[in-house]
Design a protein around this motif. Structure first.
Motif, PDB file in Angstrom:
ATOM      1  N   GLN A  57       4.521  -5.351  -6.741  1.00  0.00           N
ATOM      2  CA  GLN A  57       4.883  -6.088  -5.631  1.00  0.00           C
ATOM      3  C   GLN A  57       6.063  -6.334  -5.577  1.00  0.00           C
ATOM      4  O   GLN A  57       6.641  -7.156  -6.471  1.00  0.00           O
ATOM      5  CB  GLN A  57       3.850  -7.145  -5.196  1.00  0.00           C
ATOM      6  CG  GLN A  57       2.382  -6.324  -4.998  1.00  0.00           C
ATOM      7  CD  GLN A  57       1.304  -7.458  -4.475  1.00  0.00           C
ATOM      8  OE1 GLN A  57       1.141  -8.248  -5.335  1.00  0.00           O
ATOM      9  NE2 GLN A  57       0.785  -7.426  -3.282  1.00  0.00           N
ATOM     10  N   VAL A  96       3.116  -2.680  -1.835  1.00  0.00           N
ATOM     11  CA  VAL A  96       3.194  -2.254  -3.139  1.00  0.00           C
ATOM     12  C   VAL A  96       3.993  -0.983  -3.410  1.00  0.00           C
ATOM     13  O   VAL A  96       4.254  -0.255  -2.432  1.00  0.00           O
ATOM     14  CB  VAL A  96       1.588  -1.768  -3.571  1.00  0.00           C
ATOM     15  CG1 VAL A  96       1.682  -0.943  -4.945  1.00  0.00           C
ATOM     16  CG2 VAL A  96       0.818  -2.981  -3.364  1.00  0.00           C
ATOM     17  N   ARG A 124       4.004   2.231   3.180  1.00  0.00           N
ATOM     18  CA  ARG A 124       3.605   1.058   2.178  1.00  0.00           C
ATOM     19  C   ARG A 124       2.687   1.651   1.142  1.00  0.00           C
ATOM     20  O   ARG A 124       2.177   2.698   1.417  1.00  0.00           O
ATOM     21  CB  ARG A 124       2.874  -0.011   3.092  1.00  0.00           C
ATOM     22  CG  ARG A 124       1.528   0.419   3.890  1.00  0.00           C
ATOM     23  CD  ARG A 124       1.230  -0.819   4.799  1.00  0.00           C
ATOM     24  NE  ARG A 124      -0.095  -0.536   5.453  1.00  0.00           N
ATOM     25  CZ  ARG A 124      -1.267  -0.574   4.901  1.00  0.00           C
ATOM     26  NH1 ARG A 124      -1.358  -0.839   3.700  1.00  0.00           N
ATOM     27  NH2 ARG A 124      -2.257  -0.091   5.603  1.00  0.00           N
ATOM     28  N   ASP A 125       2.345   0.537   0.332  1.00  0.00           N
ATOM     29  CA  ASP A 125       1.245   1.114  -0.676  1.00  0.00           C
ATOM     30  C   ASP A 125       1.388   2.350  -1.348  1.00  0.00           C
ATOM     31  O   ASP A 125       0.828   3.288  -1.305  1.00  0.00           O
ATOM     32  CB  ASP A 125      -0.092   0.968  -0.240  1.00  0.00           C
ATOM     33  CG  ASP A 125      -0.307  -0.348   0.449  1.00  0.00           C
ATOM     34  OD1 ASP A 125       0.327  -1.531   0.091  1.00  0.00           O
ATOM     35  OD2 ASP A 125      -1.323  -0.565   1.331  1.00  0.00           O
ATOM     36  N   TYR A 145       1.741   4.043  -4.851  1.00  0.00           N
ATOM     37  CA  TYR A 145       1.143   4.098  -6.256  1.00  0.00           C
ATOM     38  C   TYR A 145       1.571   5.292  -7.224  1.00  0.00           C
ATOM     39  O   TYR A 145       1.178   6.321  -6.740  1.00  0.00           O
ATOM     40  CB  TYR A 145      -0.463   3.906  -6.205  1.00  0.00           C
ATOM     41  CG  TYR A 145      -0.907   2.632  -5.586  1.00  0.00           C
ATOM     42  CD1 TYR A 145      -1.414   1.706  -6.410  1.00  0.00           C
ATOM     43  CD2 TYR A 145      -1.098   2.619  -4.197  1.00  0.00           C
ATOM     44  CE1 TYR A 145      -2.029   0.550  -6.000  1.00  0.00           C
ATOM     45  CE2 TYR A 145      -1.363   1.560  -3.611  1.00  0.00           C
ATOM     46  CZ  TYR A 145      -1.964   0.354  -4.454  1.00  0.00           C
ATOM     47  OH  TYR A 145      -2.493  -0.897  -3.829  1.00  0.00           O
ATOM     48  N   TYR A 182       0.427   7.580  -1.495  1.00  0.00           N
ATOM     49  CA  TYR A 182       0.904   6.526  -0.555  1.00  0.00           C
ATOM     50  C   TYR A 182       0.335   6.448   0.777  1.00  0.00           C
ATOM     51  O   TYR A 182      -0.429   7.446   1.271  1.00  0.00           O
ATOM     52  CB  TYR A 182       2.437   6.748  -0.288  1.00  0.00           C
ATOM     53  CG  TYR A 182       2.781   8.012   0.396  1.00  0.00           C
ATOM     54  CD1 TYR A 182       3.122   8.239   1.546  1.00  0.00           C
ATOM     55  CD2 TYR A 182       3.017   9.202  -0.497  1.00  0.00           C
ATOM     56  CE1 TYR A 182       3.110   9.370   2.229  1.00  0.00           C
ATOM     57  CE2 TYR A 182       3.052  10.463   0.162  1.00  0.00           C
ATOM     58  CZ  TYR A 182       3.114  10.528   1.462  1.00  0.00           C
ATOM     59  OH  TYR A 182       3.756  11.456   2.322  1.00  0.00           O
TER      60      TYR A 182
END
Length: 181
Positions: A98, A109, A129-130, A132, A145
């Motif tokens: 983060q 993230v 966003r987000d 990984y 994502y």
């Protein structure tokens, strides 16, 4: 490739274990794996060169590490926090963290790729966003994502370009690992 395994020993922390095939018939060798001054050390993955994972520092912030016989190296973004390592391959490490935009807001993230010395953000073109990163094989990274509509898409990064993909008919695609070149 050196065969190594690790496990938890409640009373003394994380241990790295080398199998007899590496050491000959003499037996096993144990190495305490405890990040210096950490409150907790959590190895999560291993490759032929070392072990990667996360640790909790004195301020209760989660940081990433890569350990080999030369010692510990910090992994992830220096300005990131809550760094979680997902996978390692050939000394490359991927994970998520983060980053702080506003100290009063839960931050997005982002994914990272660490090549042994430099950490790069992984930001697929349609991601909002987000992001990984969950698997790495050499220089190939797989992850997922969220887009502007909050749909989840898989991505593959080859070191320079992104390819997004979705399972047919699926409301979201969450790849978990990659193997091969």
């Amino acid at each position: 490739m050196t065969n190594k395994c690790f496990g938890w020993a409640q009373t003394i922390g994380w241990l790295a274990l080398a199998w007899p095939s590496v050491l000959g018939a003499a037996g096993l060798t144990f190495q305490l794996l405890d990040y210096p001054n950490a409150r907790e050390t959590n190895p999560t993955c291993i490759d032929g060169q070392g072990i990667a994972g996360s640790y909790v520092d004195g301020s209760y912030i989660i940081r990433g590490f890569y350990w080999n016989e030369s010692g510990f190296k910090p992994v992830g973004k220096p300005d990131g926090w809550q760094i979680v390592v997902s996978a390692t391959s050939g000394g490359n490490v991927v994970g998520r963290y983060q980053y702080i935009i506003d100290p009063h807001v839960v931050d997005p993230v982002r994914a990272f790729f660490w090549n042994g010395s430099v950490s790069l953000d992984l930001i697929p073109p349609d991601s909002v966003r987000d992001v990984y990163a969950v698997g790495v094989s050499g220089n190939l990274v797989v992850g997922y994502y969220r887009d502007a509509a909050s749909y989840v898409h898989g991505f593959l990064w080859n070191g320079s370009a992104y390819t997004s993909f979705d399972a047919l008919g699926s409301p979201g695609t969450w790849p978990r690992a990659i193997s091969g070149t």
